[in-house]
Design an enzyme around this catalytic site. Sequence first.
Site, mmCIF file in Angstrom:
data_model
loop_
_atom_site.group_PDB
_atom_site.id
_atom_site.type_symbol
_atom_site.label_atom_id
_atom_site.label_comp_id
_atom_site.label_asym_id
_atom_site.label_seq_id
_atom_site.Cartn_x
_atom_site.Cartn_y
_atom_site.Cartn_z
ATOM 1 C CG ASP A 13 -1.971 1.046 1.224
ATOM 2 O OD1 ASP A 13 -1.908 1.972 0.391
ATOM 3 O OD2 ASP A 13 -2.884 0.967 2.074
ATOM 4 C CG ASP A 15 -3.947 5.630 -0.360
ATOM 5 O OD1 ASP A 15 -3.197 4.651 -0.367
ATOM 6 O OD2 ASP A 15 -4.754 5.878 0.567
ATOM 7 C CG HIS A 36 -9.317 7.603 2.245
ATOM 8 N ND1 HIS A 36 -8.352 8.375 1.685
ATOM 9 C CD2 HIS A 36 -8.830 6.331 2.244
ATOM 10 C CE1 HIS A 36 -7.313 7.615 1.367
ATOM 11 N NE2 HIS A 36 -7.569 6.359 1.682
ATOM 12 C CG HIS A 92 -7.665 8.910 5.704
ATOM 13 N ND1 HIS A 92 -8.390 7.738 5.716
ATOM 14 C CD2 HIS A 92 -6.417 8.545 5.376
ATOM 15 C CE1 HIS A 92 -7.593 6.721 5.411
ATOM 16 N NE2 HIS A 92 -6.382 7.189 5.213
ATOM 17 C CD GLU A 135 -7.867 2.277 1.758
ATOM 18 O OE1 GLU A 135 -6.936 1.471 1.891
ATOM 19 O OE2 GLU A 135 -7.832 3.421 2.229
ATOM 20 C CD GLU A 193 -5.891 2.880 -1.218
ATOM 21 O OE1 GLU A 193 -4.922 2.298 -0.709
ATOM 22 O OE2 GLU A 193 -6.399 3.911 -0.739
#
Length: 293
Positions: A87, A98, A160, A168, A193, A275
């Site tokens: 990640d 992300d 998010h 976030h 994710e 993700e």
Amino acid sequence: MAPYPVDLERWRRAARISAEAREVGAAAAVPGARRQDVAEAVERYIRSKGAEPAFPTNLSRNVEAAHFTPPPEDEALLVEGDVLKVDVGAHIDGAIADTAVTVEVGGGGRHTNLLRAARDAVEAAIAQVRAGVEVDELSQAIESAIHARGLKPVGNLSGHSIQPYLLHAGKSIPNVSGVSTDVLEEGEVIAIEPFATNGDGAIENGPYGHIQRFRRDPGPSDPVLQRLFERFRTLPFTARWVDPADRPALAKARKSLQTYPVFLESGGGLVSQAEHTVLVTADGVEVLTRSPT
Ligand code: CO
């Protein structure tokens, strides 16, 4: 309508670097590799492309769902059959992406269904994305894709929204239906994710890990902390990035630092994750972290 990010090209560049760094990490995750070397390969790649890691590379294994990054003294080696979540995030002046992939170390094919569940789920959710759609449509898509493989989504982890310097940013993308009442807006950047598991479908806090961030400016009383705050501000960082001579100052600064616990599957199940960071457009979606190959 949410405003589109200022300088969208910068967001696209950060996302492309994140996607490439994710592939660097996945390729380095072979049996016998030091976990620390995998993390450093990812972070070195990001920096070599003119970006900065948006957070320490998460290399959570097996029942660890998220928030494990190797400490400086870590000598652990990856083992054949490990379910490893890679990640990663990169940012360029606060434009953040992300993205995550799960690999089975050694590629033996024992965990293919688990890996596919997370991948199916993120693709099913992406297929729902467009301005005006209810977030719950994404959550339903995630849940049913994972159930279709006989597994459970992790209900207390969410995707998010992302804003400059804010990983976030406030809007959650739940991995189970019936939670969100939000609607997606044109111009939003969101990270989707899903996590899939053969355990209980929930995570709990494990021991404190090695990812920290400043809650606030630690003030001028300790020059080392002051320097570190100027470097990291309130973004997550890890001791591997800090000069060994400066690390003792961190140990004494508990009040101004937040330390993240490692998330463990509460039933001891194996966990997979996939993700992508996407841009919500008027008629659909731009997947910013799609693999370049
Ligand atoms: Co994320």
